[in-house]
Design an enzyme around this catalytic site. Structure first.
Site, PDB file in Angstrom:
ATOM      1  N   THR A  17     -18.337 -19.065  38.261  1.00  0.00           N
ATOM      2  CA  THR A  17     -18.038 -17.713  37.798  1.00  0.00           C
ATOM      3  C   THR A  17     -18.511 -17.458  36.368  1.00  0.00           C
ATOM      4  OG1 THR A  17     -15.836 -18.475  37.185  1.00  0.00           O
ATOM      5  CG2 THR A  17     -16.055 -17.383  39.311  1.00  0.00           C
ATOM      6  N   GLY A  18     -19.069 -18.464  35.707  1.00  0.00           N
ATOM      7  CA  GLY A  18     -19.576 -18.273  34.348  1.00  0.00           C
ATOM      8  C   GLY A  18     -20.868 -17.473  34.350  1.00  0.00           C
ATOM      9  N   ILE A  96     -26.900 -29.143  34.530  1.00  0.00           N
ATOM     10  CA  ILE A  96     -27.851 -28.270  33.836  1.00  0.00           C
ATOM     11  C   ILE A  96     -27.491 -28.154  32.352  1.00  0.00           C
ATOM     12  CG2 ILE A  96     -28.840 -25.936  33.821  1.00  0.00           C
ATOM     13  CD1 ILE A  96     -29.315 -27.585  36.433  1.00  0.00           C
ATOM     14  N   THR A  97     -26.221 -28.249  32.040  1.00  0.00           N
ATOM     15  CA  THR A  97     -25.698 -28.011  30.691  1.00  0.00           C
ATOM     16  C   THR A  97     -26.479 -28.732  29.595  1.00  0.00           C
ATOM     17  OG1 THR A  97     -23.533 -27.881  31.718  1.00  0.00           O
ATOM     18  CG2 THR A  97     -23.586 -28.040  29.308  1.00  0.00           C
ATOM     19  N   TYR A 159     -42.782 -25.870  34.716  1.00  0.00           N
ATOM     20  CA  TYR A 159     -43.089 -24.658  35.487  1.00  0.00           C
ATOM     21  C   TYR A 159     -44.579 -24.333  35.325  1.00  0.00           C
ATOM     22  CZ  TYR A 159     -38.035 -24.048  34.622  1.00  0.00           C
ATOM     23  OH  TYR A 159     -36.684 -24.226  34.478  1.00  0.00           O
ATOM     24  N   GLU A 209     -42.556 -36.960  27.316  1.00  0.00           N
ATOM     25  CA  GLU A 209     -42.598 -36.468  25.935  1.00  0.00           C
ATOM     26  C   GLU A 209     -42.165 -37.580  24.995  1.00  0.00           C
ATOM     27  OE1 GLU A 209     -40.025 -33.057  26.434  1.00  0.00           O
ATOM     28  OE2 GLU A 209     -38.276 -34.139  25.750  1.00  0.00           O
ATOM     29  N   HIS A 246     -35.322 -30.735  22.317  1.00  0.00           N
ATOM     30  CA  HIS A 246     -34.541 -31.665  23.134  1.00  0.00           C
ATOM     31  C   HIS A 246     -33.930 -32.751  22.247  1.00  0.00           C
ATOM     32  CE1 HIS A 246     -37.267 -30.787  26.860  1.00  0.00           C
ATOM     33  NE2 HIS A 246     -36.367 -29.847  26.659  1.00  0.00           N
TER      34      HIS A 246
END
Lengths: 291, 376
Positions: A17-18, A96-97, A159, A209, A246
């Site tokens: 619901t976030g 994912i956080t 992507y 990376e 990152h």
């Protein structure tokens, strides 16, 4: 059909619901992902876009038989959410956080391993088996089903390369974003092993990376693989000691440099692209040479 | 966040690790006041975030009578581009022997790793190369915590003699506590000094903390150093951006950290010099673009490149966001925009109609921006 994620994957969304959780739940549903439940403590008994919401992962798993969970909860609670999923033996946990403290991840990593489940991330875009399902935030429509496996520590750069593969007519079996943090649940080797064993994958693109030594370890493993691999390493111009976005992308104490990683791949005969746009051509050549 | 020596020493000292008497000061008047309270010999140390400050003349011994003279040479001096604004004035320790003791978050072993050596006082990475057998490494599983057998492995491994083992063990336990409680990525005591009286003292403190853990350490806010590029980086962070200054002249605005790094690399590959790393994240919010441009243009640039992948956020939305942002800021250097992904054709149309240079491929756009920058 691809690795880790197929038509039998039944997904729980933790933090459904976030803001991010709800947006990407819709995107995943549209793509055809089987989302069977959401979890938001205190909102059990409600529904989101036709998906039943539960208070705990335990309730959600019991009611739906879910075998995968994707986590969108804020960084403060992310470690707890991963532990909750792992404690309930959810086979595939995708976090994912971004911004999870490394100290938390050190304990989480050990527990996840003990439970014998797979964690992907944190700070990752998730994974997609084109035409079947996607778990996370990877845009669906720039992908097309095919036989190339992609594994990467970053999001948009992946992507970029996925889209160029798609435009060149090279579809993907599965694309996995393993995440840009220092401590992640699934590393390059885990994914390479799965691609090597996958009947539907012919060749692999690895996007690494700066920081850490996962690429160097991956290069060692690639030397034992039968399938061709091409690589790209970002951060050749990154200054030492600076975190490049990152948390894991940092050259520290002279280790984790792009040069070292490129050299490790070259040593085992893996071509490393100078620019992302060279990946397609290098892969085409590698596949041709293999035949 | 990198802590200054005095900040690290304070953490150690709070945990009960002896660090020797001393004070951090910012003015000569303060030196004047405290110079006679720290013994016959003082050491004055510049507090700046660069390595090799000793070689650069930033660490000097002084007697109380010439402390002011020595301090005034160090205070305000320039070390590798940073001005010394704080100095640490300490009692000089009567050194018998130097050890090394450090602890890190260990990516490769997914644990917390102690390193200790009987060869302290020099760069530990050098020791690792020249005398690998003189470093003991012990990895702790943080879910179990530091075990007593591991303390013994460290203390015996670093060859502490019998009379120092109790003190050394205590150092190890306390350092682990400091490390875990403060979300450190690195905590290093080098040298760990044995005084002529047989006391162990942490004569230096190198501590770095995990930025991801900022939220549970509100006390860190006041400990940050807001000098030069660090300030811009922090401003960017507050605005949800990630910025690192480089020494080139082509400004880069990119979404995603990996793509931002790759963009810098391809600029260099094509003979240009990137001015920065900047990740604006996923959204096309015009306010974010304006903030990004303001941070970028805090230094002189020859050209700016936007490299945006429109995934979930469609390219045409990104283009509209850029056009709105450009109306709010004056830019008098060439801007090249490259968008790819969902609805890229629509986006290109919109931008071209608004009068912007739009590249279709990443390589082409970068070649163009490099040419524009090199011609100015």
């Amino acid at each position: 059909m691809g690795i880790f994620l197929d038509e039998n994957t039944k997904v729980i969304v933790q933090g459904i619901t976030g803001r991010d959780g709800s947006f990407h739940t819709k995107q995943m549903l549209e793509y055809g992902t089987k989302i069977v439940a959401g979890v938001t403590p205190g909102k059990g008994g409600t529904e989101f876009n036709g998906v039943p919401v539960y208070n705990t992962v335990e309730e959600a798993k019991k009611a739906t038989g879910a075998n995968c969970s994707v986590i969108f909860v804020p960084a403060k609670m992310a470690a707890d959410a991963i532990l909750e999923a792992a404690s309930n033996k959810i086979e595939l946990i995708v976090c994912i956080t971004e911004g999870v403290p490394v100290r938390d991840m050190l304990t989480v990593y050990q527990y996840v391993k003990k439970q014998g489940v797979r964690l992907i991330g944190p700070n990752c875009p998730g994974l997609i088996t084109p035409g079947v399902a996607k778990v996370g935030i990877i845009p669906g429509h720039i992908h097309t089903p095919g036989r190339i496996g992609v594994v990467s520590r970053s999001g948009t750069l992946t992507y970029e390369v996925d889209y160029s593969l798609t435009k060149a007519g090279m579809g993907q079996s599965t694309c996995v974003g393993i995440g840009g943090d220092p401590i992640i649940g699934t590393n390059f080797i885990d994914v390479l092993k799965a691609f090597e064993a996958d009947k539907n994958t012919d060749g692999v693109v690895l996007m690494g990376e700066i920081g850490g030594n996962d690429e160097e370890l991956a290069a060692e493993f690639v030397s034992t693989m039968t399938k061709p691999v091409v690589a790209f390493i970002s951060g050749r111009t990154a200054p030492p000691g600076k975190r490049m976005g990152h948390a894991g992308a940092i050259i520290s104490g002279g280790s984790g440099t792009a040069e070292g990683k490129v050299e490790a791949f070259n040593k085992v005969g893996v071509k490393v692209a100078d620019t992302p746009s060279q990946v397609v051509q290098l892969l085409q050549e590698a596949l041709k040479n293999k035949k | 966040m990198k802590l200054h020596e005095y900040q690290g020493s304070e953490l150690f000292s709070q945990a009960g690790i002896p660090t020797g008497a001393g004070h951090v000061v910012t003015t000569i008047e303060e030196v004047e006041k405290l110079k006679d309270s720290l013994g016959d010999l003082l050491v004055i140390k510049a507090q700046v975030h660069v390595g090799g400050r000793g070689k650069a003349g930033g660490v000097k011994l002084a007697k109380p009578e010439n402390a002011v003279e020595v301090a005034s040479k160090i205070l305000g001096m320039d070390i590798k581009g940073l001005t010394v604004k704080k100095i640490l004035v300490k009692e000089a320790i009567d050194i018998d022997k130097e050890y090394y003791l450090g602890v890190i978050q260990d990516r490769a072993n997914r644990g917390v790793t102690f390193m200790a050596s009987v060869m302290g006082g020099v760069d530990i990475e050098e020791v690792a190369v020249t005398h690998p057998d003189k470093i003991i490494k012990v990895t702790i599983d943080p879910s179990l915590g530091l075990q007593e057998f591991q303390v013994r492995e460290i203390v015996f491994g670093a060859e502490f003699p019998v009379e120092l083992r109790t003190q050394a063990s205590d150092f190890v336990r306390k350092l682990y506590k400091v490390f875990m409680e403060n979300d450190c990525t690195l905590a290093e005591i080098n040298p760990l000094v044995v005084t002529k009286n047989g006391q162990l003292i942490a004569a230096d403190a190198k501590v770095e903390t995990d930025d991801n853990a900022d939220f549970r350490h509100p006390e860190w806010e006041d400990m940050r150093d807001l000098d030069g590029s660090d300030k811009l980086e922090l401003d960017a962070k507050k605005a949800g951006l990630s910025y690192v200054e480089l020494d080139g002249d082509i400004g880069c605005v990119v979404n995603g950290a990996g793509l931002a790094m790759a963009t810098m690399d391809v600029i260099k590959y094509n003979g240009g010099k990137p001015a920065n790393f900047l990740d604006i994240g996923g959204s096309s919010n015009p306010d974010k673009v304006v903030t990004a441009m303001n941070i970028l243009m805090a230094k002189p640039l020859k050209a700016i490149l936007f490299n945006i992948f429109g995934g979930i956020t469609r390219c045409d939305d990104v283009a509209r966001g850029l056009i709105t942002a450009f109306e709010k800021i004056k830019v008098d250097i060439p801007v090249v925009i490259r968008l790819t992904g969902t609805n890229e054709e629509v986006a290109r149309d919109l931008l071209e109609k608004a009068g912007y240079k739009v590249g279709s491929s990443m390589d082409e756009a970068i070649k163009e921006v490099v040419a524009l920058a090199n011609n100015r």
